[in-house]
Design a protein around this motif. Structure first.
Motif, mmCIF file in Angstrom:
data_model
loop_
_atom_site.group_PDB
_atom_site.id
_atom_site.type_symbol
_atom_site.label_atom_id
_atom_site.label_comp_id
_atom_site.label_asym_id
_atom_site.label_seq_id
_atom_site.Cartn_x
_atom_site.Cartn_y
_atom_site.Cartn_z
ATOM 1 N N ASP A 136 22.241 43.042 33.676
ATOM 2 C CA ASP A 136 23.607 42.481 32.930
ATOM 3 C C ASP A 136 23.190 40.826 32.002
ATOM 4 O OD1 ASP A 136 25.750 42.357 31.234
ATOM 5 O OD2 ASP A 136 26.806 43.457 32.753
ATOM 6 N N ALA A 137 22.432 40.164 31.504
ATOM 7 C CA ALA A 137 22.258 39.505 31.211
ATOM 8 C C ALA A 137 24.226 38.548 31.445
ATOM 9 C CB ALA A 137 22.374 38.858 29.680
ATOM 10 N N GLY A 138 25.562 38.696 31.359
ATOM 11 C CA GLY A 138 26.629 38.349 32.080
ATOM 12 C C GLY A 138 27.561 38.616 32.798
ATOM 13 N N ALA A 139 26.245 39.286 33.938
ATOM 14 C CA ALA A 139 26.423 38.580 35.067
ATOM 15 C C ALA A 139 26.095 38.547 35.888
ATOM 16 C CB ALA A 139 26.154 41.051 35.987
ATOM 17 N N THR A 140 26.630 37.805 37.214
ATOM 18 C CA THR A 140 25.720 37.282 38.490
ATOM 19 C C THR A 140 25.036 38.181 39.794
ATOM 20 O OG1 THR A 140 27.426 35.283 38.046
ATOM 21 C CG2 THR A 140 26.108 35.873 40.036
ATOM 22 N N ASP A 158 30.195 40.742 37.483
ATOM 23 C CA ASP A 158 30.895 39.930 36.564
ATOM 24 C C ASP A 158 31.300 39.344 37.508
ATOM 25 O OD1 ASP A 158 30.158 41.581 34.361
ATOM 26 O OD2 ASP A 158 31.542 42.870 34.175
ATOM 27 N N SER A 159 32.073 39.184 38.309
ATOM 28 C CA SER A 159 33.215 38.225 39.457
ATOM 29 C C SER A 159 32.883 38.123 40.544
ATOM 30 C CB SER A 159 34.383 38.157 39.230
ATOM 31 O OG SER A 159 34.746 39.279 39.578
ATOM 32 N N PRO A 160 33.049 37.259 41.684
ATOM 33 C CA PRO A 160 33.081 37.821 42.941
ATOM 34 C C PRO A 160 33.879 38.350 43.768
ATOM 35 C CG PRO A 160 33.148 34.868 42.251
ATOM 36 C CD PRO A 160 33.120 35.856 41.124
ATOM 37 N N GLU A 161 35.224 38.418 43.000
ATOM 38 C CA GLU A 161 36.298 39.570 43.118
ATOM 39 C C GLU A 161 35.729 40.624 42.845
ATOM 40 O OE1 GLU A 161 37.776 35.465 42.758
ATOM 41 O OE2 GLU A 161 36.839 37.031 40.862
ATOM 42 N N GLU A 162 35.072 41.382 42.174
ATOM 43 C CA GLU A 162 34.378 42.823 41.527
ATOM 44 C C GLU A 162 33.827 43.541 42.791
ATOM 45 O OE1 GLU A 162 32.441 45.100 38.301
ATOM 46 O OE2 GLU A 162 31.708 43.221 38.751
ATOM 47 N N MET A 163 32.029 41.801 42.802
ATOM 48 C CA MET A 163 31.595 42.186 44.478
ATOM 49 C C MET A 163 32.107 42.098 45.522
ATOM 50 S SD MET A 163 28.057 41.938 44.830
ATOM 51 C CE MET A 163 27.971 43.441 45.546
ATOM 52 N N THR A 164 33.338 41.596 45.716
ATOM 53 C CA THR A 164 34.211 41.669 47.283
ATOM 54 C C THR A 164 34.679 43.351 46.629
ATOM 55 O OG1 THR A 164 34.469 39.775 47.252
ATOM 56 C CG2 THR A 164 36.271 41.065 48.323
ATOM 57 N N ASP A 220 27.091 39.636 54.912
ATOM 58 C CA ASP A 220 26.244 37.831 54.668
ATOM 59 C C ASP A 220 26.071 38.295 52.624
ATOM 60 O OD1 ASP A 220 26.440 35.579 54.163
ATOM 61 O OD2 ASP A 220 24.351 35.315 54.901
ATOM 62 N N THR A 221 27.129 37.797 51.937
ATOM 63 C CA THR A 221 26.713 37.205 50.928
ATOM 64 C C THR A 221 26.133 36.445 49.760
ATOM 65 O OG1 THR A 221 28.500 39.576 50.479
ATOM 66 C CG2 THR A 221 27.849 38.649 47.859
ATOM 67 N N ILE A 222 25.310 35.920 49.795
ATOM 68 C CA ILE A 222 25.081 34.816 48.562
ATOM 69 C C ILE A 222 24.607 35.623 46.567
ATOM 70 C CG2 ILE A 222 22.506 33.850 48.233
ATOM 71 C CD1 ILE A 222 21.635 35.181 51.089
ATOM 72 N N PRO A 223 25.730 34.643 46.771
ATOM 73 C CA PRO A 223 25.223 34.324 44.656
ATOM 74 C C PRO A 223 23.840 34.544 44.567
ATOM 75 C CG PRO A 223 26.745 32.257 45.801
ATOM 76 C CD PRO A 223 26.401 33.627 47.323
ATOM 77 N N LEU A 224 23.181 33.980 43.588
ATOM 78 C CA LEU A 224 22.386 33.668 42.861
ATOM 79 C C LEU A 224 22.618 33.416 41.601
ATOM 80 C CD1 LEU A 224 20.249 37.228 44.037
ATOM 81 C CD2 LEU A 224 20.454 35.241 45.393
ATOM 82 N N THR A 225 21.535 31.660 41.035
ATOM 83 C CA THR A 225 20.871 31.789 40.143
ATOM 84 C C THR A 225 20.242 32.180 38.991
ATOM 85 O OG1 THR A 225 21.167 29.238 40.658
ATOM 86 C CG2 THR A 225 22.880 29.959 39.937
ATOM 87 N N VAL A 226 19.965 31.987 37.473
ATOM 88 C CA VAL A 226 18.770 32.296 37.300
ATOM 89 C C VAL A 226 17.503 30.627 37.243
ATOM 90 C CG1 VAL A 226 17.442 32.632 34.732
ATOM 91 C CG2 VAL A 226 19.582 33.796 35.430
ATOM 92 N N HIS A 227 16.018 31.286 37.847
ATOM 93 C CA HIS A 227 15.418 30.737 38.025
ATOM 94 C C HIS A 227 14.372 30.937 36.361
ATOM 95 C CE1 HIS A 227 11.670 29.153 39.444
ATOM 96 N NE2 HIS A 227 12.576 28.878 40.458
#
Length: 199
Positions: free
Chosen positions: A101-105, A162-168, A183-190
């Motif tokens: 999903d292009a809009g998700a993290t 879509d958000s850290p809150e949704e991931m939780t 342990d949760t690690i947010p990722l960004t696009v390389h």
């Protein structure tokens, strides 16, 4: 066999910006070649401290020796240290790839399961069955991308939300949540991630 590699780069003092740019350009080109060959599957950037230069890479290789040959072929290896984590298939891994999903993290989760002492086996089986059902549902909803077993015990998950809150909320919904240390690690696009670059 798949491997998650943490690639940490430290450019020596005295190296010019133009030299760095030249090596990074060759690295990007070679990453495209490795992706085309099916050896480099994904690249991500984890959260970084100032001055850090670190990348997560998902690689495919028949064994550790072949992986080392692949890693040694990458131009940035001259300045880089690689930490390799072998991955094994997980029974709850989605049977088909979950579209990105292009809009998700994207997020990595590392699950350590501890079953409380004295827990009846029937309850363990019930929660494990519920976990399998839940992960299938979350994959169908596009939230769970992949699951692997790590050789050292924990489970590694790749998710999108879509958000850290949704991931939780997703993680709290898992039937095994009360027995999991997560342990949760947010990722960004390389910029060289094969999933986000043209062939």
């Amino acid at each position: 066999m798949q491997f998650l590699v943490t690639m940490t780069t430290q450019v020596p003092e005295g190296v010019t910006d133009s030299e760095v740019d030249e090596v990074r350009g060759r690295e990007a080109a070679h990453s495209r070649e490795l992706a085309a060959a099916g050896q480099l599957l994904r690249l991500w950037r984890p959260p970084l401290q100032p001055g850090e230069w670190r990348t997560f890479g998902l690689f495919e290789a028949k064994d550790a020796q072949q992986l080392e040959e692949v890693l040694s072929s990458m131009p940035l290896r001259i300045w880089r240290h690689d930490d390799v984590m072998p991955l094994e298939p997980h029974p709850n891994d989605p049977s088909s790839p979950t579209p990105l999903d292009a809009g998700a993290t994207e997020y990595f989760t590392i699950f350590n399961l501890t079953i409380p002492e004295g827990t009846p086996p029937e309850l363990v089986d019930e929660k494990a069955a519920g976990e399998a059902t839940s992960t299938r549902r979350l994959a169908a909803e596009g939230k769970l991308v992949r699951l692997w077993k790590r050789a050292d015990g924990p489970t590694l998950g790749l998710w999108q939300a879509d958000s850290p809150e949704e991931m939780t909320t997703i993680l709290k919904s898992l039937p095994l949540a009360d027995w999991l240390e997560t342990d949760t690690i947010p990722l960004t696009v390389h910029p060289s991630d094969p999933a986000h670059t043209a062939a």
